[in-house]
Design a protein around this motif. Structure first.
Motif: not given
Length: 808
Positions: A616, A620-621, A703
């Motif tokens: 992600r 870009n996710e 993250e």
């Protein structure tokens, strides 16, 4: 019951074991059945008619009435016996109705005779005298009957009996031959089918010794103790004990169970009987029983001849279970690279404990009804199913702990005929050893003391045991490995068994020979290890954007594992496509560890979620389906933590609450049961909420870690694209900017080179987004400068202390 005891019991007397009459407490005698009253009367009547028939057969002129009159005068003794039997029955009838009469005969007459004989004679002597009287009685009856047929006196008939028997032998032999022909047809068939499956190795055939068994010293010491008792049983028996005769070795495959049994035979110098796992599996019922009987007859002969024998049942779970077959636990079995679990690889980099939990979770279908029918196994081919077949296991249990008969025909039969006690059977020194990796499939009756006295687990060797095993096998080949290499090799193969270590050494030798050498080096061992664990890679090439995506995926796993997981070390990382994976990161524990903690499981989840968070963040996710295996692993571990291990927000166990039906364990957001809602659905909903909250929190932590180490992820991805497979030392070299066995990590400290890697990633991400086929040029780090490069740059003419030697 002996005949003497039967007679005394019938007369209302006490048996040889006691002095109290049997019917002393009864007021009258127990009534006899109708058949018991008339059986001897009918027998004597039939005997008299046989004698009448013999008179008619000798003289056909004599009629039936005349023959009866003749026999009435000649066969007076038959009427005498009839009268005595009738008088005996009248005596019984009166005793059944007259208390005083019964008490007089039971206590005074027969009771007095019983007490007198017991005081003067032993039970064995009374038994022999009674048997002698029975023999005399029946010999007399037979002599009287024969005398009537040959028209002589009973005494002469007894003297002529051997001659009569001799003349009758041909006819008897004919009958026996016909019977034997029928029996031999079946006996030969079953004898032929009962052959095989049992191999006997005599003392000189076994060369294995205890020094050949490495890595299992704690079990070996216990086994040596059993050998001491086998060779010197008096150490235990003279002190009132018994020698353990059964030994079970259980554990994962390849840990040395069979080798240990061979070493026992080699050390003791006793015969070694190896029983094949399928020896007792046969088409026809009863053949397995014959094999068991034949096997133990052979064992007893060998034990008497050599003073002891060792029998080894390999894969003892093939013997079956008298109840429903149970399945062994799948934990502990190593799987080769060709059969490794599918994923990206979300399974391989977890610890062995976590892998076992995942495997158990995957194998058990929670929705399957727990009924007996769904778990039944249907056997075929007439053997009843369940391993060895009907009766085979029962026969084995009987042989292991049953009574042993006296040896020899003379000892067993001739001595009894003359009233002599047979000699007791000898003590057979038989050591029964069994091996299995499915102990739960063994019958409980087989494992009880007296049959299997000692049970030892032959587990995975410890690190010291692995080092000793590596040293033993490497000593048989030429190599250049140092003690540090041996220690490192034992560390990176935490669940290696003796068989896998032997195979790894052999594969290392083959790798060296393939490269034209006969000496094994450390790179040969590493290549052999990778081949055995991962299997041969497929001969395919990724397109540039897909290769980069797989490298980023695995680099995220490796980076999070390196930064967070202190209880394990990265063993290997690869993007070479295997049979069922695109890439993988595998970790190993640096030391033997037997407990797991919440923080360790949380780091396992962090490593699993790293692929989703990384894809992600870097794309870009966007994310691929390759994270499915990672999410399954993370969800399973989180489920166990929340619902089973007490490592979540609640304490209660979901499985226990579900089994006991005590409602919603632990509450949570769904703790209040709404009207009309299913309690079980409420419990699952509350548990699912807690699991989702836990995974979401850990995903955010992942993250943050990746965001803080973005350049390190790109550096690892670049190293994977360059070399495809990295060892744990190479990964450390990349992240700490040092030198590894394969990778030089110093260029990754250069900011300009990191900028090139970032630009390369942006190009790959753009190609991924647009699905373009543009060619991506992988950045190549500049060659490292030689050690003297700095001095030449400062003084190109060599005037500052240069001695004029060639700088190369």
């Amino acid at each position: 019951m002996s005949k003497a005891r039967a007679a005394t019991a019938e007369e209302g007397l006490s048996p040889p074991g006691g002095s109290r009459p049997v019917d002393a407490d009864r007021l009258t005698r127990k009534p006899l059945g109708f058949w018991d009253r008339i059986k001897f009367l009918l027998l004597l009547t039939l005997l008299w008619f046989v004698l009448v028939w013999s008179v008619m057969a000798d003289d056909p002129i004599v009629g039936f009435s005349d023959a009866m009159r003749i026999e009435a005068r000649a066969g007076w003794w038959v009427f005498l016996l009839l009268g005595l039997e009738l008088l005996r029955q009248i005596h019984f009838l009166v005793s059944e109705h007259w208390r005083g009469y019964h008490r007089f005969w039971a206590s005074m007459v027969f009771g007095g005779m019983e007490r007198t004989s017991r005081r003067r004679l032993s039970d064995w002597t009374r038994f022999r005298l009674w048997r002698l009287a029975v023999w005399v009685f029946w010999i007399a009856v037979i002599s009287f009957v024969v005398s009537r047929f040959i028209h002589t006196t009973p005494f002469l008939a007894l003297i002529r009996a051997p001659g009569l028997i001799w003349h009758a032998l041909p006819f008897v032999f004919q009958i026996l031959i016909y019977v034997c022909l029928i029996i031999v047809q079946f006996a030969a068939l079953f004898w032929f089918m009962s052959r095989g499956g049992v191999d006997v190795y005599y003392p000189d055939d076994i060369k294995t010794r205890f020094t050949d068994v490495w890595g299992q010293d704690h079990v070996l010491e216990r086994v040596k103790e059993n050998i001491l008792f086998l060779e010197h049983p008096e150490l235990v028996e003279e002190r009132g004990g018994y020698v353990p005769g059964g030994l079970l070795l259980w554990g994962p495959p390849g840990t040395g169970k069979t080798l240990m049994a061979e070493a026992v035979a080699g050390e003791t110098g006793k015969p070694y009987v190896f029983v094949d796992p399928g020896a007792f599996i046969n088409m026809f019922m009863g053949v397995g029983i014959l094999k068991v009987k034949s096997l133990f007859r052979k064992l007893r002969r060998l034990a008497l001849r050599y003073g002891g024998v060792i029998v080894f049942f390999d894969e003892a779970d093939s013997l079956g279970n008298r109840g429903m077959m149970t399945q062994g636990a799948p934990g502990g079995q190593q799987r080769s690279g060709a059969f490794a679990p599918a994923g990206c690889h979300g399974f391989s980099y977890l610890s062995r404990d976590t892998q076992w939990q995942l495997a158990k979770h995957a194998m058990v279908d929670a929705d399957e009804p727990d009924n007996r029918r769904s778990r039944q196994m249907i056997g075929g081919m007439m053997n009843g199913g369940g391993g060895g077949g009907m009766g085979t296991l029962q026969a084995l249990l009987t042989e292991l702990s049953g009574l042993k008969k006296p040896r020899g025909i003379v000892n067993r039969y001739v001595r009894r005929i003359f009233g002599m006690r047979p000699k007791p059977p000898p003590k057979y020194r038989i050591l029964v050893m069994m091996a299995t990796n499915m102990p739960s499939a063994l019958d409980e009756a087989l494992l009880r003391p007296g049959r299997i006295d000692r049970i030892y687990k032959v587990g995975y060797p410890s690190k010291a045991g692995r080092i000793r095993t590596y040293e033993g096998y490497f000593s048989k080949v030429r190599h250049e490995l140092t003690d540090e290499n041996m220690d490192k090799l034992a560390t990176i193969t935490p669940y290696a068994t003796g068989a896998t270590i032997k195979d790894l050494v052999n594969e290392s030798l083959i790798t060296a020979i393939r490269n034209g050498r006969d000496v094994i080096t450390w790179p040969d061992v590493i290549k052999a290890k990778q081949l055995k664990e991962l299997g041969p890679p497929e001969d395919v090439e990724y397109i540039e954007r897909e290769r980069h995506a797989v490298a980023v995926h695995e680099a995220c796993h490796a980076l999070v594992a390196f930064r967070t997981r202190q209880h394990m070390e990265i063993d290997i990382a690869t993007i070479e496509k295997g049979s069922d994976y695109l890439g993988m990161v595998a970790s190993i524990p640096p030391e033997d560890q037997f407990t797991r903690w919440r923080s360790e499981y949380e780091t396992d989840i962090l490593v699993s979620l790293a692929s989703l968070a990384g894809e992600r963040m870097f794309f870009n996710e966007d994310s691929s389906s390759g994270v499915s295996g990672d999410l399954e692993s993370a969800t399973t571990v989180a489920s166990f933590m929340e619902g089973f291990w007490g490592m979540g927000n609640t304490v209660s166990s979901y499985s226990t609450a579900k089994r006991l039906e005590v409602g919603s364990p632990g509450g949570g957001r769904g703790g209040t049961l709404k009207k009309g809602q299913d309690p079980e659905a409420q419990v699952r909903h509350a548990l699912a909420d807690r699991i989702e909250d836990s995974l979401t929190t850990l995903l955010k932590r992942t993250e943050e870690i990746l965001r803080e180490n973005r350049n390190d992820v790109l550096a690892l991805a670049h190293a994977l694209e360059m070399h495809k497979t990295l060892s744990g030392e190479d990964i450390v070299a990349v992240l700490e900017h040092g030198r590894g066995p394969l990778v030089d990590g110093t260029p990754y400290a250069d900011e300009s080179f990191l900028a090139e890697l970032s630009d390369y990633h942006l190009s790959a991400a753009r190609a991924h987004r647009d699905h373009s086929s543009e060619q991506l040029a992988l950045p190549v780090p500049a060659a490292p400068a030689p050690p003297w490069a700095a001095g030449v740059a400062a003084d190109p003419l060599g005037l500052s202390g240069h001695n004029g030697s060639d700088p190369s």
